[in-house]
Design an enzyme around this catalytic site. Sequence first.
Site, PDB file in Angstrom:
ATOM      1  N   GLU A   8       0.817  -1.220   0.000  1.00  0.00           N
ATOM      2  CA  GLU A   8       0.000   0.000   0.000  1.00  0.00           C
ATOM      3  C   GLU A   8       0.844   1.261   0.000  1.00  0.00           C
ATOM      4  O   GLU A   8       0.426   2.291  -0.500  1.00  0.00           O
ATOM      5  CB  GLU A   8      -0.944   0.007   1.213  1.00  0.00           C
ATOM      6  CG  GLU A   8      -1.972   1.106   1.149  1.00  0.00           C
ATOM      7  CD  GLU A   8      -3.224   0.819   1.970  1.00  0.00           C
ATOM      8  OE1 GLU A   8      -3.829   1.774   2.450  1.00  0.00           O
ATOM      9  OE2 GLU A   8      -3.593  -0.354   2.126  1.00  0.00           O
ATOM     10  N   ASP A 104      -2.975  -2.992   3.104  1.00  0.00           N
ATOM     11  CA  ASP A 104      -3.459  -3.140   4.482  1.00  0.00           C
ATOM     12  C   ASP A 104      -4.558  -4.198   4.556  1.00  0.00           C
ATOM     13  O   ASP A 104      -5.431  -4.269   3.685  1.00  0.00           O
ATOM     14  CB  ASP A 104      -4.006  -1.808   5.003  1.00  0.00           C
ATOM     15  CG  ASP A 104      -2.888  -0.820   5.317  1.00  0.00           C
ATOM     16  OD1 ASP A 104      -1.711  -1.223   5.263  1.00  0.00           O
ATOM     17  OD2 ASP A 104      -3.196   0.346   5.611  1.00  0.00           O
ATOM     18  N   TYR A 309      -0.189  -2.869  13.761  1.00  0.00           N
ATOM     19  CA  TYR A 309      -1.053  -2.102  12.864  1.00  0.00           C
ATOM     20  C   TYR A 309      -1.977  -1.165  13.648  1.00  0.00           C
ATOM     21  O   TYR A 309      -2.694  -1.596  14.548  1.00  0.00           O
ATOM     22  CB  TYR A 309      -1.883  -3.080  12.035  1.00  0.00           C
ATOM     23  CG  TYR A 309      -2.718  -2.442  10.959  1.00  0.00           C
ATOM     24  CD1 TYR A 309      -2.125  -1.875   9.833  1.00  0.00           C
ATOM     25  CD2 TYR A 309      -4.107  -2.410  11.053  1.00  0.00           C
ATOM     26  CE1 TYR A 309      -2.895  -1.293   8.837  1.00  0.00           C
ATOM     27  CE2 TYR A 309      -4.885  -1.832  10.061  1.00  0.00           C
ATOM     28  CZ  TYR A 309      -4.271  -1.280   8.958  1.00  0.00           C
ATOM     29  OH  TYR A 309      -5.045  -0.706   7.983  1.00  0.00           O
TER      30      TYR A 309
END
Length: 736
Positions: A8, A104, A309
């Site tokens: 990403e 993601d 994350y």
Amino acid sequence: MKSLVIAEKPSVARDIARVLHCTQKGNGTLEGKEYVVTWALGHLVTLADPEEYDKKYTKWEMSALPMLPDKMKLVVIRQTGKQYNAVKTQLYRKDIKDIIIATDAGREGELVARWILDKADCHKPIRRLWISSVTDKAIKEGFANLKNGHEYDNLYRAAVARAEADWLVGMNGTRALTCKYNAQLSCGRVQTPTLAMIAKREEEIRAFKPKEYYGLTLKAGEVTWTWKEPKSKSFRTFNKERAEELANVLRNQFLEVNSVTSKEKKTFAQGLYDLTTLQREANQRYGYSAKQTLNIMQRLYENHKVLTYPRTDSRYIGKDIVPTIKERLKACAVGPYRKLAGVLMNQPIRANGSFVDDKKVSDHHAIIPTEQFVQLDHMTNEERKIYDMVVRRFLSVLYPPFVYEQVSMEGIAAGEMFAASGKVVKSAGWKEVYENTDVEEDLEPAEEGKLLKDQKLPQMKKGEKLYIENVSMNTGKTKPPARFTEATLLAAMENPVRYMESHDAKAAKTLGETGGLGTVATRADIIEKLFNSFLMEKKGNEIYLTSKAKQLLELVPEELRKPELTADWEMKLGNIAKGRIKQETFLKEIRNYTCDIVEEIKTGQGTFRHDNLTNKICPNCGKKLLAVNGKNAKMLVCQDRECGYRETVSRTTNARCPKCHKRMEMYVKGKEETFICVCGYKEKLSAFQARRAKEGAGVNKRDVQKYMRQQQKEAKEPVNNAFAQALAGLKGQINN
């Protein structure tokens, strides 16, 4: 043959490339023997603007609404077109056998990659990398357990449905409002209910009437006793005469101890952080905005790789993470955490349901430290603070409970009940983690008026009589509900049930399950958007609605103001992701709803009036400028949505006034910037620098230049809303 990996962001691509030994640099790629790694820059592809479907949409005209394209088109985002072309070139290489999606792991991440593949019309086989951290270990494990990409087709369908629905409702609603009232007005199913919550709070504050209350305390036997109302159990009364009468009666009386109870109690550490909780507490503790905290977290995740994350809505970890806890403790056992982590490493890990629960883990588990070795000296001050919050919370859930003995005493004097409370700590437990810090990690305080302060209590027995040495009456006034800050607004967005008008239990349950208004990934941007479109402004740390927002809420369709709309959407999007309902069925409903809101706006009877017009003229179009308060600056902006001109008048700084120590504003006037304080103090930038240098805290030239460049950059950014880029290029004339 090779596999093409699409990450990403460039930073994540570099980490993956390093692990996969892809060292050869190409045009937007890193290549090795088995893999080619490329990257997006967030979204490279998006839904087309209305004028891409029909030239008649170039002009903003009410007669052209609603805009309902038969098939939504994808376009390459102009600013990142070069990177899209680089990725497309790799997709069509003959030696690329399949695609590994490494964006993601979530709904929006899936959309980033799939839209690139759709736009490029690439139909090569796909596999999916699904990981929660970007450490070398996590990447290796992820590549050893790649999933079939088509297992996530329904997640992609839900993501497309969300994007298309927001386009249909947002674009049509915004154009209808703008055409109808000839003003820059926008609406959306998240931003409008958020404004409505703030409006409701402001209404509650306006309607609030303070009431004076009274309390009684007396001193007897070296203990402070507080009068307790027998029915409500409150330590206050609104009856002044009764309080005064009691105070007179109690003087020179005796208090008889009625009961002495001692009970061992435990409190456990608060749960691990999800993003919203972290943003909320960082705002309360350090004044960081939601966007600021997310950006700091992103750096700690991507650059330092020391936290997992960030965009997660879970406060739990799965059972699969438990075996890695000691390795994570070892990684963060540095500096102030060495001793705390060392204690845990030398004993079995206490994993329990308070923070380990597979059923409560969604796409990603709670934010915790990774197994990556930590170098605190490589972090900025801001990064250290956020890292400290996460690490201490992680350590605290692994520590035993805080154990104390709660001593409660009640006494009777003149037929009235009095109480006293004390606490004896038996085991500090998880509170050791917060020793020598100025952080208070206790649970929420008791309801106002029902809180009794702890004190050191002597040994006493039931039946003991104590002479009342002193009686005092205290007074106060009830307080209105507090105005929203970014912290409390985030909390309300996460749990907006109390702002629902329908009291629909099913919708309330859905809002709770889906995480409220917006997602953990979007709330910070929504709040920033509301500030940047001048619908909200800050006074100190408190949020106020502008006149523009108040008028907008009167003009926007009623259903768009309610959190129930988002609850309904999220429930259906969740069912699309699970394969329970079809994407087409949901979008058909949205198209019908879009027609309804456009018709409601068309037939609306309201009016919109700019009450912040100035006498200053826009240098581009000649219309009068509007005076607005941005989040951190005062500005003049053009009232014409197509012009888009704006200039910064002043900006709030961190520079403190030498007289009253309040923050000064920097005014951009003349040849040199000037600091001005509300107390009237003025100081030119050069004089400020000289004074600070003399005090030993000088601002160097590079910092000032960096600040000014940032200010200029912000001045050029779009003013109004998500569609500002589209608005800025339009030259058509509004016709009602």
